[in-house]
Design a protein around this motif. Sequence first.
Motif, PDB file in Angstrom:
ATOM      1  N   VAL B 246       3.414   8.927   3.836  1.00 28.18           N
ATOM      2  CA  VAL B 246       3.558   7.612   4.069  1.00 28.18           C
ATOM      3  C   VAL B 246       2.242   7.173   3.714  1.00 28.18           C
ATOM      4  CG1 VAL B 246       3.164   7.606   6.714  1.00 28.18           C
ATOM      5  CG2 VAL B 246       4.172   5.677   5.659  1.00 28.18           C
ATOM      6  N   ARG B 247       2.247   5.844   2.948  1.00 28.49           N
ATOM      7  CA  ARG B 247       0.985   5.361   2.787  1.00 28.49           C
ATOM      8  C   ARG B 247       1.082   3.804   2.510  1.00 28.49           C
ATOM      9  NH1 ARG B 247      -2.528   6.232  -2.552  1.00 28.49           N
ATOM     10  NH2 ARG B 247      -2.891   4.198  -2.125  1.00 28.49           N
ATOM     11  N   GLN B 248       0.224   3.000   2.605  1.00 29.43           N
ATOM     12  CA  GLN B 248      -0.002   1.641   2.174  1.00 29.43           C
ATOM     13  C   GLN B 248      -0.780   1.421   0.860  1.00 29.43           C
ATOM     14  OE1 GLN B 248      -0.920   0.506   6.365  1.00 29.43           O
ATOM     15  NE2 GLN B 248       0.039  -1.349   5.867  1.00 29.43           N
ATOM     16  N   CYS B 249      -0.699   0.181   0.227  1.00 30.98           N
ATOM     17  CA  CYS B 249      -1.624  -0.051  -1.009  1.00 30.98           C
ATOM     18  C   CYS B 249      -1.441  -1.431  -1.314  1.00 30.98           C
ATOM     19  CB  CYS B 249      -0.861   0.624  -2.209  1.00 30.98           C
ATOM     20  SG  CYS B 249      -1.653   0.857  -3.792  1.00 30.98           S
ATOM     21  N   ALA B 250      -2.883  -1.811  -1.489  1.00 28.65           N
ATOM     22  CA  ALA B 250      -3.071  -3.041  -1.975  1.00 28.65           C
ATOM     23  C   ALA B 250      -4.258  -2.908  -3.106  1.00 28.65           C
ATOM     24  CB  ALA B 250      -3.569  -3.905  -1.041  1.00 28.65           C
ATOM     25  N   LEU B 251      -4.094  -3.497  -4.221  1.00 31.41           N
ATOM     26  CA  LEU B 251      -5.027  -3.501  -5.088  1.00 31.41           C
ATOM     27  C   LEU B 251      -5.771  -4.845  -5.543  1.00 31.41           C
ATOM     28  CD1 LEU B 251      -2.602  -1.726  -7.691  1.00 31.41           C
ATOM     29  CD2 LEU B 251      -4.542  -0.790  -6.297  1.00 31.41           C
ATOM     30  N   PRO B 252      -6.840  -5.069  -6.419  1.00 32.10           N
ATOM     31  CA  PRO B 252      -7.190  -6.283  -6.481  1.00 32.10           C
ATOM     32  C   PRO B 252      -6.569  -7.620  -7.026  1.00 32.10           C
ATOM     33  CG  PRO B 252      -8.926  -4.613  -7.114  1.00 32.10           C
ATOM     34  CD  PRO B 252      -7.633  -3.803  -6.904  1.00 32.10           C
ATOM     35  N   SER B 253      -5.455  -6.761  -7.671  1.00 37.82           N
ATOM     36  CA  SER B 253      -4.448  -7.828  -8.132  1.00 37.82           C
ATOM     37  C   SER B 253      -3.425  -8.229  -7.167  1.00 37.82           C
ATOM     38  CB  SER B 253      -3.699  -7.251  -9.466  1.00 37.82           C
ATOM     39  OG  SER B 253      -3.042  -5.912  -9.214  1.00 37.82           O
ATOM     40  N   SER B 254      -3.234  -7.589  -6.039  1.00 37.43           N
ATOM     41  CA  SER B 254      -2.327  -7.830  -4.949  1.00 37.43           C
ATOM     42  C   SER B 254      -2.654  -9.287  -4.425  1.00 37.43           C
ATOM     43  CB  SER B 254      -2.469  -7.015  -4.077  1.00 37.43           C
ATOM     44  OG  SER B 254      -2.310  -5.639  -4.496  1.00 37.43           O
ATOM     45  N   ARG B 255      -1.391  -9.972  -4.101  1.00 35.42           N
ATOM     46  CA  ARG B 255      -1.448 -11.228  -3.572  1.00 35.42           C
ATOM     47  C   ARG B 255      -0.346 -11.286  -2.702  1.00 35.42           C
ATOM     48  NH1 ARG B 255      -5.520 -11.166  -6.155  1.00 35.42           N
ATOM     49  NH2 ARG B 255      -6.424 -12.955  -7.345  1.00 35.42           N
ATOM     50  N   GLN B 256      -0.427 -12.477  -1.650  1.00 39.83           N
ATOM     51  CA  GLN B 256       0.816 -12.874  -0.906  1.00 39.83           C
ATOM     52  C   GLN B 256       2.114 -13.292  -1.680  1.00 39.83           C
ATOM     53  OE1 GLN B 256       2.296 -12.091   1.731  1.00 39.83           O
ATOM     54  NE2 GLN B 256       1.589 -13.349   3.589  1.00 39.83           N
ATOM     55  N   VAL B 257       2.882 -12.343  -2.245  1.00 36.48           N
ATOM     56  CA  VAL B 257       3.974 -12.745  -2.938  1.00 36.48           C
ATOM     57  C   VAL B 257       3.795 -13.459  -4.088  1.00 36.48           C
ATOM     58  CG1 VAL B 257       6.433 -12.767  -2.236  1.00 36.48           C
ATOM     59  CG2 VAL B 257       4.939 -13.317  -0.534  1.00 36.48           C
ATOM     60  N   THR B 258       2.593 -13.497  -4.579  1.00 32.28           N
ATOM     61  CA  THR B 258       2.292 -14.426  -6.069  1.00 32.28           C
ATOM     62  C   THR B 258       1.328 -13.433  -6.680  1.00 32.28           C
ATOM     63  OG1 THR B 258       0.654 -15.318  -4.511  1.00 32.28           O
ATOM     64  CG2 THR B 258       2.692 -16.565  -4.813  1.00 32.28           C
ATOM     65  N   PRO B 259       1.971 -12.398  -7.163  1.00 33.75           N
ATOM     66  CA  PRO B 259       0.972 -11.323  -7.950  1.00 33.75           C
ATOM     67  C   PRO B 259       0.771 -11.959  -9.247  1.00 33.75           C
ATOM     68  CG  PRO B 259       3.079 -10.395  -7.642  1.00 33.75           C
ATOM     69  CD  PRO B 259       3.246 -11.674  -7.154  1.00 33.75           C
ATOM     70  N   PHE B 260       0.145 -12.992  -9.461  1.00 31.86           N
ATOM     71  CA  PHE B 260       0.226 -13.356 -11.036  1.00 31.86           C
ATOM     72  C   PHE B 260      -1.044 -13.191 -11.788  1.00 31.86           C
ATOM     73  CE2 PHE B 260       2.553 -17.109  -8.418  1.00 31.86           C
ATOM     74  CZ  PHE B 260       3.708 -16.252  -8.668  1.00 31.86           C
ATOM     75  N   TYR B 261      -1.960 -12.603 -11.129  1.00 35.44           N
ATOM     76  CA  TYR B 261      -3.255 -12.613 -11.889  1.00 35.44           C
ATOM     77  C   TYR B 261      -3.568 -11.294 -12.623  1.00 35.44           C
ATOM     78  CZ  TYR B 261      -3.093 -16.903  -9.660  1.00 35.44           C
ATOM     79  OH  TYR B 261      -2.668 -18.249  -9.240  1.00 35.44           O
ATOM     80  N   GLY B 262      -2.885 -10.290 -12.391  1.00 39.25           N
ATOM     81  CA  GLY B 262      -3.185  -9.013 -13.104  1.00 39.25           C
ATOM     82  C   GLY B 262      -2.778  -8.885 -14.522  1.00 39.25           C
ATOM     83  N   ASP B 263      -3.120  -7.753 -15.081  1.00 34.51           N
ATOM     84  CA  ASP B 263      -3.271  -7.727 -16.341  1.00 34.51           C
ATOM     85  C   ASP B 263      -1.802  -7.669 -16.825  1.00 34.51           C
ATOM     86  OD1 ASP B 263      -5.928  -7.654 -16.810  1.00 34.51           O
ATOM     87  OD2 ASP B 263      -6.063  -5.370 -16.704  1.00 34.51           O
ATOM     88  N   ASP B 264      -0.976  -7.077 -16.097  1.00 34.28           N
ATOM     89  CA  ASP B 264       0.358  -6.884 -16.338  1.00 34.28           C
ATOM     90  C   ASP B 264       1.177  -7.090 -15.300  1.00 34.28           C
ATOM     91  OD1 ASP B 264       3.046  -6.019 -17.207  1.00 34.28           O
ATOM     92  OD2 ASP B 264       2.306  -3.771 -17.493  1.00 34.28           O
ATOM     93  N   ILE B 265       1.790  -8.035 -15.173  1.00 34.50           N
ATOM     94  CA  ILE B 265       2.589  -8.441 -13.666  1.00 34.50           C
ATOM     95  C   ILE B 265       4.012  -8.134 -13.894  1.00 34.50           C
ATOM     96  CG2 ILE B 265       1.072 -10.381 -13.642  1.00 34.50           C
ATOM     97  CD1 ILE B 265       3.516 -12.273 -14.011  1.00 34.50           C
TER      98      ILE B 265
END
Lengths: 136, 393
Positions: B246-265
């Motif tokens: 089991v693990r969790q994951c957040a990345l610099p592109s992660s947002r609160q239900v609005t992950p709009f800013y990564g290179d590939d959404i």
Amino acid sequence: MGAKSSQRIRPVENYDSAHFWQGLRDGKLLIQECGACGLRRHPPQPMCEQCQSLDWTTVESSGRGTIYSYTVIHYPEIPPFEYPNAIVLVDLDEGVRLASQLRGADPDDIAIGQRVIAKLVDVQDDLTLPVFEIAP
Amino acid sequence: MSRTTDRQAVIVGIGATEFSKDSGRTELRLACEASRSALEDAGIPGAEVDGVSTFSMDNNFEIDVHRQVGGHELRFFSRTEYGGGAALGPFHHAYCALAAGQCQTVLIYRGMNERSGLRFGGGQIMNMNALNPDMIHFSHYFPSGFMTPASWIAMTARRYMHEYGATSEDFGRIAVSMRDFASTNPAAFYYERPITLDDHQNSRMIADPLRLFDCCQESDGAVAFVVTTAERARDLDVDGVRIAAVRQCALPSSRQVTPFYGDDIARFPEFDAMAGDLYETAGLQPDDIDVACLYDHFTPSILPQLEAFGFCKTGEAADFVRDGHISRGGRIPVNTNGGQIGEAYIHGLNGVAEIVRQLRGTSVNQVAGADHALVTAGAGVPTGAAILSRMEA
């Protein structure tokens, strides 16, 4: 509960973001730019995630950009918005992505890759937003 | 050969209330009812509960649930942020706390009147305080009327369609499959109410490209679990389900239900980032996974998850679904309880419960010989995933 039925929810304006909202009221779409490494960023945040500098300035966006993705909202109908409500994610020419409304387009005609331009619109008292239109 | 160590986390009890649109009682009572059921299922007295974990947007204090199930002293309590993305956070925390010897018996719960009370799909924000990070974050969306999870995930779905050629009908086949599972699950809100692809295509548009039948339900109900060590589990008269990874994951592109800013959404990159780790920790490969519960707030979110966890190649998930591989009798049946689309929306925890039933061999839509299963938390948020295994497998 949400906003009063006739009003849009107002954004929080704090030390990190006041420049953006005041800029819109002053007729400028301002994008944060790191004062150290020059990386542009939006939405505003206090620290550059690339170089950790707290120094920043702003550049004024032309408002021109390209639709990266979009949705047309039909339901639920939340006052005071008109439906369908088209929302676009726009890659601005200045290098950041911004979400806002798109007006004046037939929903069936919206497409990824279309050029758009932002107009700064006083949507209600003391709230100015960038609203996109399909570029002529 | 079992890889179980003595302090490995094992799920030994599950409990739930009925799933409805109006429970007629408080969220605290729902949480207590499900928690008591989970303890009874485990055969563990409440007095032994020394850890409690839930996740954000639950309105019940850990201490209130702990007191009412008969707990004495709480040595470990935690609450994970990011709503449905945190559905596996409590299991991650239990896994770590048990391994570290911090506690012995962890109660996990989620109780909510999400239909009769505050509806997440209604465009409301839970905390309008200007100091609240949700309010600060959503300031860039709510003033434009961009206010609902459906509209936010529509952005990523639209981009997936653009990148990989998926269609609304591809989303519809996912809905049809889950409603089929729900139709034979008496606990499901949509029990005995399957739909056809035409029904999906004729359902009203919510946030283009998402139609009504692409959306999860809004539900009242509660689900709870009891997690303890493998050593303790062996002394209980239950079929334990061990948390193999089991693990969790957040990345610099992660947002609160609005992950709009990564290179590939189009993708939910957190799942791509986690998958290899999880398989390695569990000592398993995609072919070993017999059944999955993948977070289905909206149908399109299933597609990149199937790819991330290696059930098909990137961009081929729509074909994989069309070929029936996630449906009844398929290669990897997904959301055999009907999912949050067909059974109920309990913020991901009813999916974990279904996986426990599958590995106990007690699901109403049982996959024969299920030894290993995958379960994921919310897509488009900082999230988590887990591989669960039969105790002996």
